[in-house]
Design an enzyme around this catalytic site. Structure first.
Site, PDB file in Angstrom:
ATOM      1  N   GLY A 102      46.385  42.236  43.088  1.00 55.19           N
ATOM      2  CA  GLY A 102      47.438  42.144  42.077  1.00 55.19           C
ATOM      3  C   GLY A 102      48.851  42.213  42.612  1.00 55.19           C
ATOM      4  O   GLY A 102      49.805  42.247  41.840  1.00 55.19           O
ATOM      5  N   ALA A 103      49.006  42.188  43.944  1.00 52.71           N
ATOM      6  CA  ALA A 103      50.338  42.403  44.520  1.00 52.71           C
ATOM      7  C   ALA A 103      50.970  41.098  45.014  1.00 52.71           C
ATOM      8  O   ALA A 103      51.909  41.117  45.814  1.00 52.71           O
ATOM      9  CB  ALA A 103      50.247  43.409  45.667  1.00 52.71           C
ATOM     10  N   GLU A 107      53.945  40.522  47.826  1.00 54.40           N
ATOM     11  CA  GLU A 107      53.386  40.102  49.120  1.00 54.40           C
ATOM     12  C   GLU A 107      54.031  38.809  49.594  1.00 54.40           C
ATOM     13  O   GLU A 107      54.361  38.652  50.775  1.00 54.40           O
ATOM     14  CB  GLU A 107      51.872  39.918  48.995  1.00 54.40           C
ATOM     15  N   LYS A 125      36.266  36.062  55.070  1.00 55.65           N
ATOM     16  CA  LYS A 125      37.365  35.464  54.288  1.00 55.65           C
ATOM     17  C   LYS A 125      37.643  34.011  54.687  1.00 55.65           C
ATOM     18  O   LYS A 125      38.433  33.331  54.030  1.00 55.65           O
ATOM     19  CB  LYS A 125      38.640  36.296  54.465  1.00 55.65           C
TER      20      LYS A 125
HETATM   21  C1  5RP Z   1      46.285  42.161  47.387  1.00 55.94           C
HETATM   22  C2  5RP Z   1      45.886  41.143  48.367  1.00 55.94           C
HETATM   23  C3  5RP Z   1      44.945  41.567  49.434  1.00 55.94           C
HETATM   24  O1  5RP Z   1      45.536  41.382  50.664  1.00 55.94           O
HETATM   25  C4  5RP Z   1      43.685  40.769  49.324  1.00 55.94           C
HETATM   26  O2  5RP Z   1      43.170  40.959  48.014  1.00 55.94           O
HETATM   27  C5  5RP Z   1      42.652  41.187  50.361  1.00 55.94           C
HETATM   28  O3  5RP Z   1      42.281  42.502  50.128  1.00 55.94           O
HETATM   29  P1  5RP Z   1      41.152  43.212  50.986  1.00 55.94           P
HETATM   30  O4  5RP Z   1      41.669  43.356  52.371  1.00 55.94           O
HETATM   31  O5  5RP Z   1      40.947  44.534  50.269  1.00 55.94           O
HETATM   32  O6  5RP Z   1      39.918  42.349  50.910  1.00 55.94           O
HETATM   33  O7  5RP Z   1      46.286  40.000  48.350  1.00 55.94           O
HETATM   34  O8  5RP Z   1      47.068  41.624  46.348  1.00 55.94           O
END
Ligand code: 5RP
Length: 217
Positions: A102-103, A107, A125
């Site tokens: 949600g950021a 970000e 990922k």
């Molecule tokens: C938060 C993000 C995170 O970086 C993304 O969701 C990856 O998170 P995680 O490292 O917990 O898998 O964009 O807004």
């Protein structure tokens, strides 16, 4: 999350800090379970005597930084040498989907301000094409009905999930988030640009042309 996922996230977070963060600099620190380990590592380096300050990408990250003794500064109060953050999907050309936590707005602001933007992730990922992970889109609450109408007109096959349907999820900026399935996103830059033409869309979680390096753990 399995223990090996966690070990991978720690390895990526620590390696990125050790490779890219220099004593005496200002850095950007991301949000999420992988970025957490970068914050942890920076805290260790500061405890060992280094002078590092950070811009946080979320209120949660700011809290974690304070808990670990990482001094916080505002956006562009100092030049950001490197920003380190996680991602939800990473395409072969390093286009990203971000914002699962949600950021996304902050970000992206920090990534845009940083001289280098480094992504930390596990190999899970990496994807051949973006789009299996729903794309977060931050919306001004007042404009929600209009944004929904315009998005459904422009993308008739879209599947839209309102994050926190019963109790709306509120971002650090006081906005809502729509998680959107567009199917395979072949042209992420185009999609990002076209979403932002809808009045009320603040930002999408598509990041294109920003990544300097991807550190996998
Ligand atoms: C938060 C993000 C995170 O970086 C993304 O969701 C990856 O998170 P995680 O490292 O917990 O898998 O964009 O807004």
């Amino acid at each position: 999350m399995t223990p090996s996922d966690d070990a991978g996230k720690r390895a990526a977070g620590y390696a990125a800090v050790d490779r890219y963060v220099r004593d005496g600099t200002c850095i950007g620190l991301g949000t999420g379970t992988t970025a957490f380990y970068a914050i942890e590592r920076v805290g260790q380096r500061i405890a060992a005597g280094e002078q590092i300050v950070a811009v946080a990408t979320s209120i949660g990250t700011e809290r974690l930084c304070k808990e670990r003794g990482v001094p916080i500064v505002g956006l562009l109060e100092r030049e950001i040498e490197v920003a380190i953050d996680g991602a939800d999907e990473i395409a072969p050309d390093w286009a990203l989907i971000k914002g699962g936590g949600g950021a996304l707005f902050r970000e992206k602001a920090v990534a845009l301000c940083a001289r280098q933007f480094v992504v930390v992730a596990t190999p899970a990922k990496l994807v051949p094409v973006l789009g299996a992970f729903p794309l977060p889109v931050e919306i001004v609450p007042y404009a929600m009905p209009y944004v929904l109408r315009e998005m459904r007109r422009a993308y008739p096959d879209i599947d839209i999930i309102r994050r926190g349907t019963d109790t709306p999820y509120i971002t650090d900026n006081g906005n809502y988030i729509l998680d959107c399935h567009f199917g395979a996103i072949d042209q992420p830059a185009l999609l990002d640009t076209s979403l932002k033409t809808i009045h009320g869309v603040v930002a999408s979680g598509i990041f294109v042309g920003l990544v300097h390096d991807v550190v996998l753990g």
